[in-house]
Design a protein around this motif. Structure first.
Motif, PDB file in Angstrom:
ATOM      1  N   THR A  43       0.846  -1.188   0.000  1.00 53.39           N
ATOM      2  CA  THR A  43       0.000   0.000   0.000  1.00 53.39           C
ATOM      3  C   THR A  43       0.883   1.240   0.000  1.00 53.39           C
ATOM      4  O   THR A  43       2.087   1.161   0.256  1.00 53.39           O
ATOM      5  CB  THR A  43      -0.934   0.014   1.228  1.00 53.39           C
ATOM      6  N   THR A  62      -3.534   4.192  -1.679  1.00 49.65           N
ATOM      7  CA  THR A  62      -4.210   2.935  -1.367  1.00 49.65           C
ATOM      8  C   THR A  62      -3.709   2.557   0.012  1.00 49.65           C
ATOM      9  O   THR A  62      -2.598   2.036   0.163  1.00 49.65           O
ATOM     10  CB  THR A  62      -3.871   1.835  -2.388  1.00 49.65           C
ATOM     11  N   PRO A  66      -8.543   2.832   5.457  1.00 55.98           N
ATOM     12  CA  PRO A  66      -9.320   4.016   5.037  1.00 55.98           C
ATOM     13  C   PRO A  66     -10.374   4.424   6.057  1.00 55.98           C
ATOM     14  O   PRO A  66     -10.738   5.599   6.129  1.00 55.98           O
ATOM     15  CB  PRO A  66      -9.954   3.573   3.718  1.00 55.98           C
ATOM     16  N   PRO A 226     -11.780   8.881   0.601  1.00 56.79           N
ATOM     17  CA  PRO A 226     -12.214   7.495   0.448  1.00 56.79           C
ATOM     18  C   PRO A 226     -13.385   7.200   1.382  1.00 56.79           C
ATOM     19  O   PRO A 226     -13.635   7.915   2.356  1.00 56.79           O
ATOM     20  CB  PRO A 226     -10.973   6.688   0.846  1.00 56.79           C
TER      21      PRO A 226
END
Length: 364
Positions: A43, A62, A66, A226
């Protein structure tokens, strides 16, 4: 095992990308793909930054958590180890979590407070900065059996950092050109005025607890976060987290960022501590969002186009409408020197007139 020859060839490809690609997202995607072939990671987080304040804007990420985005940003800004601003100006503008903490990652607030819960074993961090400012930073994470980052991998990312910094600065300059190219009369006729100044209030955990009526209009112009934070752009969280870092003595830069919001318009975000008026209570954080003043736009513009301090001052004075004679008097130079300096600025910015220069610098 990746060889030094392979890493050297990879750096050549990154350098070519940074010379050829003028869209910052396309550039970041290309560089990430190349990095992943040489330095595997699971990530990542890669925001751009305001070049003066180094506060994050326009993130690509990423991340493993999140659902904890505000906490991740808060702890990242409060963590001195691996902090991008601490890497600026260093001979090696990259390090790892384990290197920076002497093999004791529990010293890191962001790892000890959050990343350990997600099995993160190491973080490789780099800053992309040059003499004109800070253009972004990157965190690569490894988890579980992926192991830790090596010295060779860290050196490789450090070698890539100045190439990427130059590419990001060029991409920001190219964005100014794209905005200026779409600022003709027909375009201006359909451009909507920006909303009035908005204020959001946040608690110490960076949760939004209040906002003014115009905040929703501004948030719609910024990049969506996100799930489950689609309505809270990361730019708001970043500028508030920078204020917490200032208060904690981690970093002294202003809690402010300036960024384009489309159609040649720019926003200015700034965070301050409110006065609650109640003894014993912690005042909330306030984040204001407003149209970016001309002087602030010119500051970022001068850095994007690598203007000298004298050229920056000339541009700022020209934006006030001074004539050549008035500019010469203000700068203490001769009129023909003003003309020569304008020629140098025109060449740096790719324009041929003062009006085109100001249109490029200030949008519509």
């Amino acid at each position: 095992m990746t060889t030094s020859w392979a890493l050297s060839r990879s750096l050549e490809r990154i350098g070519q990308l940074c010379r050829d690609v003028l869209d910052d997202r396309e550039l970041r995607r290309g560089v990430l793909a190349e990095l992943g072939r040489m330095v595997p990671f699971s990530t990542y987080a890669w925001p751009l930054t305001d070049p003066e304040t180094a506060t994050g804007i326009s993130p690509m990420a990423t991340i493993p958590c999140p659902e904890h985005l505000p906490e991740l940003i808060r702890l990242k800004y409060l963590t001195p180890d691996c902090r991008w601003t601490a890497l600026m100006g260093q001979p090696r503008p990259a390090t790892t979590l384990l290197m920076a903490t002497g093999g004791r990652p529990a010293r890191s607030p962001v790892w000890n407070g959050l990343l350990i819960r997600y099995g993160v074993t190491d973080v490789l961090s780099a800053v992309f900065a040059d003499k004109h400012g800070c253009w972004g930073w990157l965190d690569l994470w490894r988890s579980g059996k992926e192991g830790i980052f090596s010295e060779l991998e860290t050196d490789y990312l450090a070698a890539a950092a100045p190439l990427v910094a130059a590419g990001l600065r060029r991409s920001r300059a190219a964005q100014c050109r794209r905005d200026a190219e779409g600022s003709g009369p027909a375009w201006l006729a359909v451009r909507k005025p920006l909303p009035p100044q908005a204020v959001l209030t946040l608690d110490e955990g960076l949760s939004v607890v209040g906002q003014t009526a115009s905040a929703g209009d501004w948030l719609g112009l910024l990049q969506r976060g996100p799930h489950p934070y689609e309505g809270i752009p990361a730019e708001v969280l970043n500028v508030a987290a920078q204020l917490l870092a200032r208060e904690a003595g981690v970093d002294a830069r202003p809690a402010m960022s300036r960024l384009p919001v489309g159609r040649g318009a720019w926003a200015l975000l700034r965070s301050t501590r409110m006065d609650s008026g109640r003894k014993g209570s912690t005042p909330p954080l306030a984040v204001t969002i407003q149209e970016c003043p001309a002087a602030d736009r010119l500051e970022v513009f001068a850095r994007c186009f690598a203007l000298t301090p004298q050229q920056h001052r000339l541009l700022g004075l020209a934006a006030t409408g001074l004539s050549t004679a008035e500019l010469a008097a203000a700068l203490g130079i001769r009129p023909y020197t003003v003309q020569d300096q304008f020629k140098a600025v025109f060449a740096a910015c790719g324009v041929r007139s003062r009006s085109a220069l100001l249109g490029l610098a200030l949008g519509a």
